[in-house]
Design a protein around this motif. Structure first.
Motif, mmCIF file in Angstrom:
data_model
loop_
_atom_site.group_PDB
_atom_site.id
_atom_site.type_symbol
_atom_site.label_atom_id
_atom_site.label_comp_id
_atom_site.label_asym_id
_atom_site.label_seq_id
_atom_site.Cartn_x
_atom_site.Cartn_y
_atom_site.Cartn_z
ATOM 1 N N ALA A 234 0.824 -1.206 0.000
ATOM 2 C CA ALA A 234 0.000 0.000 0.000
ATOM 3 C C ALA A 234 0.860 1.260 0.000
ATOM 4 O O ALA A 234 0.543 2.243 -0.677
ATOM 5 N N MET A 235 1.970 1.257 0.748
ATOM 6 C CA MET A 235 2.863 2.415 0.776
ATOM 7 C C MET A 235 3.540 2.621 -0.563
ATOM 8 O O MET A 235 3.691 3.761 -1.032
ATOM 9 N N GLU A 236 3.932 1.533 -1.215
ATOM 10 C CA GLU A 236 4.579 1.650 -2.519
ATOM 11 C C GLU A 236 3.605 2.153 -3.583
ATOM 12 O O GLU A 236 3.990 2.870 -4.505
ATOM 13 N N GLU A 237 2.344 1.793 -3.461
ATOM 14 C CA GLU A 237 1.356 2.270 -4.417
ATOM 15 C C GLU A 237 1.179 3.786 -4.329
ATOM 16 O O GLU A 237 0.870 4.438 -5.331
ATOM 17 N N LEU A 238 1.388 4.350 -3.147
ATOM 18 C CA LEU A 238 1.286 5.795 -2.988
ATOM 19 C C LEU A 238 2.448 6.523 -3.663
ATOM 20 O O LEU A 238 2.353 7.717 -3.921
ATOM 21 N N CYS A 239 3.519 5.793 -3.958
ATOM 22 C CA CYS A 239 4.683 6.381 -4.627
ATOM 23 C C CYS A 239 4.656 6.156 -6.135
ATOM 24 O O CYS A 239 5.558 6.603 -6.843
ATOM 25 N N THR A 240 3.648 5.457 -6.626
ATOM 26 C CA THR A 240 3.612 5.038 -8.023
ATOM 27 C C THR A 240 3.296 6.200 -8.962
ATOM 28 O O THR A 240 2.349 6.955 -8.731
ATOM 29 N N ASP A 241 4.101 6.326 -10.021
ATOM 30 C CA ASP A 241 3.852 7.330 -11.057
ATOM 31 C C ASP A 241 2.827 6.822 -12.071
ATOM 32 O O ASP A 241 1.940 7.560 -12.507
ATOM 33 N N THR A 242 2.977 5.576 -12.466
ATOM 34 C CA THR A 242 2.041 4.945 -13.386
ATOM 35 C C THR A 242 2.139 3.441 -13.198
ATOM 36 O O THR A 242 3.121 2.935 -12.647
ATOM 37 N N LYS A 243 1.112 2.722 -13.637
ATOM 38 C CA LYS A 243 1.151 1.267 -13.519
ATOM 39 C C LYS A 243 0.482 0.619 -14.713
ATOM 40 O O LYS A 243 -0.422 1.186 -15.331
ATOM 41 N N ILE A 244 0.954 -0.578 -15.003
ATOM 42 C CA ILE A 244 0.426 -1.380 -16.102
ATOM 43 C C ILE A 244 -0.146 -2.664 -15.524
ATOM 44 O O ILE A 244 0.519 -3.353 -14.740
ATOM 45 N N ILE A 245 -1.383 -2.986 -15.891
ATOM 46 C CA ILE A 245 -2.032 -4.235 -15.484
ATOM 47 C C ILE A 245 -2.074 -5.149 -16.697
ATOM 48 O O ILE A 245 -2.654 -4.787 -17.728
ATOM 49 N N ILE A 246 -1.454 -6.323 -16.597
ATOM 50 C CA ILE A 246 -1.375 -7.250 -17.718
ATOM 51 C C ILE A 246 -1.951 -8.596 -17.280
ATOM 52 O O ILE A 246 -1.506 -9.177 -16.285
ATOM 53 N N ALA A 247 -2.960 -9.085 -18.011
ATOM 54 C CA ALA A 247 -3.541 -10.396 -17.754
ATOM 55 C C ALA A 247 -2.802 -11.433 -18.597
ATOM 56 O O ALA A 247 -2.656 -11.267 -19.811
ATOM 57 N N VAL A 248 -2.348 -12.505 -17.944
ATOM 58 C CA VAL A 248 -1.530 -13.529 -18.590
ATOM 59 C C VAL A 248 -2.119 -14.901 -18.295
ATOM 60 O O VAL A 248 -2.519 -15.175 -17.158
ATOM 61 N N ASN A 249 -2.187 -15.770 -19.316
ATOM 62 C CA ASN A 249 -2.658 -17.130 -19.076
ATOM 63 C C ASN A 249 -1.476 -18.080 -18.877
ATOM 64 O O ASN A 249 -0.314 -17.669 -18.871
ATOM 65 N N LYS A 250 -1.767 -19.371 -18.737
ATOM 66 C CA LYS A 250 -0.734 -20.338 -18.393
ATOM 67 C C LYS A 250 0.299 -20.516 -19.504
ATOM 68 O O LYS A 250 1.419 -20.976 -19.241
ATOM 69 N N SER A 251 -0.056 -20.140 -20.725
ATOM 70 C CA SER A 251 0.881 -20.242 -21.844
ATOM 71 C C SER A 251 1.748 -19.002 -22.002
ATOM 72 O O SER A 251 2.577 -18.934 -22.908
ATOM 73 N N GLY A 252 1.527 -18.031 -21.136
ATOM 74 C CA GLY A 252 2.289 -16.794 -21.234
ATOM 75 C C GLY A 252 1.741 -15.822 -22.248
ATOM 76 O O GLY A 252 2.400 -14.842 -22.587
ATOM 77 N N GLU A 253 0.517 -16.055 -22.727
ATOM 78 C CA GLU A 253 -0.105 -15.149 -23.693
ATOM 79 C C GLU A 253 -0.775 -13.992 -22.969
ATOM 80 O O GLU A 253 -1.368 -14.160 -21.902
ATOM 81 N N ILE A 254 -0.698 -12.819 -23.559
ATOM 82 C CA ILE A 254 -1.325 -11.635 -22.978
ATOM 83 C C ILE A 254 -2.806 -11.631 -23.347
ATOM 84 O O ILE A 254 -3.169 -11.651 -24.522
ATOM 85 N N CYS A 255 -3.666 -11.597 -22.338
ATOM 86 C CA CYS A 255 -5.110 -11.639 -22.556
ATOM 87 C C CYS A 255 -5.760 -10.261 -22.433
ATOM 88 O O CYS A 255 -6.849 -10.040 -22.968
ATOM 89 N N ALA A 256 -5.126 -9.361 -21.717
ATOM 90 C CA ALA A 256 -5.662 -8.006 -21.553
ATOM 91 C C ALA A 256 -4.549 -7.124 -21.012
ATOM 92 O O ALA A 256 -3.585 -7.610 -20.411
ATOM 93 N N MET A 257 -4.702 -5.818 -21.236
ATOM 94 C CA MET A 257 -3.713 -4.860 -20.741
ATOM 95 C C MET A 257 -4.407 -3.533 -20.471
ATOM 96 O O MET A 257 -5.282 -3.117 -21.230
ATOM 97 N N GLN A 258 -4.001 -2.890 -19.386
ATOM 98 C CA GLN A 258 -4.587 -1.599 -19.040
ATOM 99 C C GLN A 258 -3.550 -0.743 -18.329
ATOM 100 O O GLN A 258 -2.829 -1.224 -17.446
ATOM 101 N N LYS A 259 -3.495 0.526 -18.705
ATOM 102 C CA LYS A 259 -2.597 1.479 -18.049
ATOM 103 C C LYS A 259 -3.405 2.372 -17.125
ATOM 104 O O LYS A 259 -4.517 2.788 -17.454
ATOM 105 N N SER A 260 -2.836 2.664 -15.955
ATOM 106 C CA SER A 260 -3.497 3.525 -14.990
ATOM 107 C C SER A 260 -2.562 4.654 -14.573
ATOM 108 O O SER A 260 -1.349 4.573 -14.757
ATOM 109 N N LEU A 261 -3.148 5.684 -14.005
ATOM 110 C CA LEU A 261 -2.445 6.885 -13.543
ATOM 111 C C LEU A 261 -1.910 7.671 -14.740
ATOM 112 O O LEU A 261 -2.131 7.313 -15.896
#
Length: 311
Positions: A234-261
């Motif tokens: 939680a403390m590190e999230e308060l220091c975050t400039d931007t973040k990337i959320i990446i959904a990955v399946n068992k094969s290592g394929e990218i299923c979704a991606m979203q940028k925040s901040l």
């Protein structure tokens, strides 16, 4: 919102640049977590996952519902409408996710802020799990095309919070879906093109959800200063400039991606973050699946007594 002083932020940022975080981890190290499944007796499947102080309980309920389409639905619920709009076929079931953050978990979850967080997390889950790479075979949930199907309700309750909430929810959701069983259905033709079905009461006939093993997990990468980390507190999230959320399946394929901040990302750094997310995602899925198999074996040997496991 929780606040952080400039000196605390500077201390955390410089530690990350030196590859040494407050709790002693490196930048791409995950915290240990405890996982338990099958703990809610009235649910079709359930899981509780504790990642340090982040504590999430998920219950999955399987019910029969009507097949809806974007031409027949009059549902005013935004989340339901997103699901309907993504499914034009009349031979698919659906997944309906709902997230509720307990106000006692964090001050961020009090008042109107809780509604925004709950809606955001629910929408992400619904769009990923009902999307083309969500893993679940939605067509296998269809009972009678154009008429009725199985609806999987995934209810998430956040009990406590110490960062990295979305990743915790997706890990627990994957485990809960693995634990879920759908009753067997027998379909009969009663003539004149009409069908009827009967649901078996035998628990042993219940089956796993088809495609649960392809359900992705998310890996959230937080950029702090000129470096990035995974599994932020939680403390590190308060220091975050931007973040990337990446959904990955068992094969290592990218299923979704979203940028925040609102921070920026260098293209070369983004490429590195994506590569890291794919590697971490595959490891997380492998570890959690192995642990779930071990839990089932141990439970069967101890008359279905439940065990919690560290990962």
């Amino acid at each position: 919102m929780n606040l952080i002083s400039p000196s605390e932020k500077d201390f955390i940022t410089k530690g990350i640049e030196s590859d040494l975080r407050n709790d002693g981890r490196t930048r791409i190290a995950y915290r240990d977590f405890i996982i338990e499944t099958g703990i809610v007796s009235q649910a079709s499947g359930s899981c509780r996952l504790r990642l340090s102080k982040t504590d999430v309980l998920i219950g999955v309920k399987v019910e029969i519902g009507d097949i809806v389409s974007n031409t027949t639905s009059d549902n005013n619920n935004e989340q339901e409408q997103d699901i309907v709009n993504s499914q034009s076929e009349n031979d698919k079931g659906r997944i309906v996710c709902s997230v509720e953050c307990s106000p006692s978990a964090s001050r961020d979850f009090e008042g109107r802020g809780a509604n925004d967080i709950n809606n955001e997390l629910s929408q992400i889950m619904n769009r990923v799990l009902n999307g083309p790479q969500g893993g679940i075979d939605l067509k296998s949930l269809c009972i009678i095309p154009g008429a009725q199907c199985w609806v999987i309700y995934v209810d998430v309750l956040v009990l406590d919070y110490d960062g990295n909430l979305l990743d915790t929810i997706f890990l627990a959701t994957r485990a809960a879906l693995q634990n879920t069983r759908i009753p067997k259905v027998e379909i009969q033709d009663i003539g004149n093109g009409q069908l009827e079905f009967e649901i078996s009461d035998d628990i042993e006939d219940a089956e796993k959800i088809k495609g649960w093993e392809d359900v992705p997990v998310t890996v959230t990468l937080n950029k702090i200063g000129q470096k990035y980390i995974i599994d932020a507190t939680a403390m590190e999230e308060l220091c975050t400039d931007t973040k990337i959320i990446i959904a990955v399946n068992k094969s290592g394929e990218i299923c979704a991606m979203q940028k925040s901040l609102y921070g920026s990302l260098n293209p070369s750094l983004l490429t590195e973050m994506i590569r890291t997310a794919k590697d971490i995602g595959k490891v997380l899925i492998k570890n959690i699946d192995t642990t779930l198999e071990h839990e089932q074996v141990m439970a069967s040997r101890a008359n279905n007594k439940k065990f919690g496991f560290f990962i």
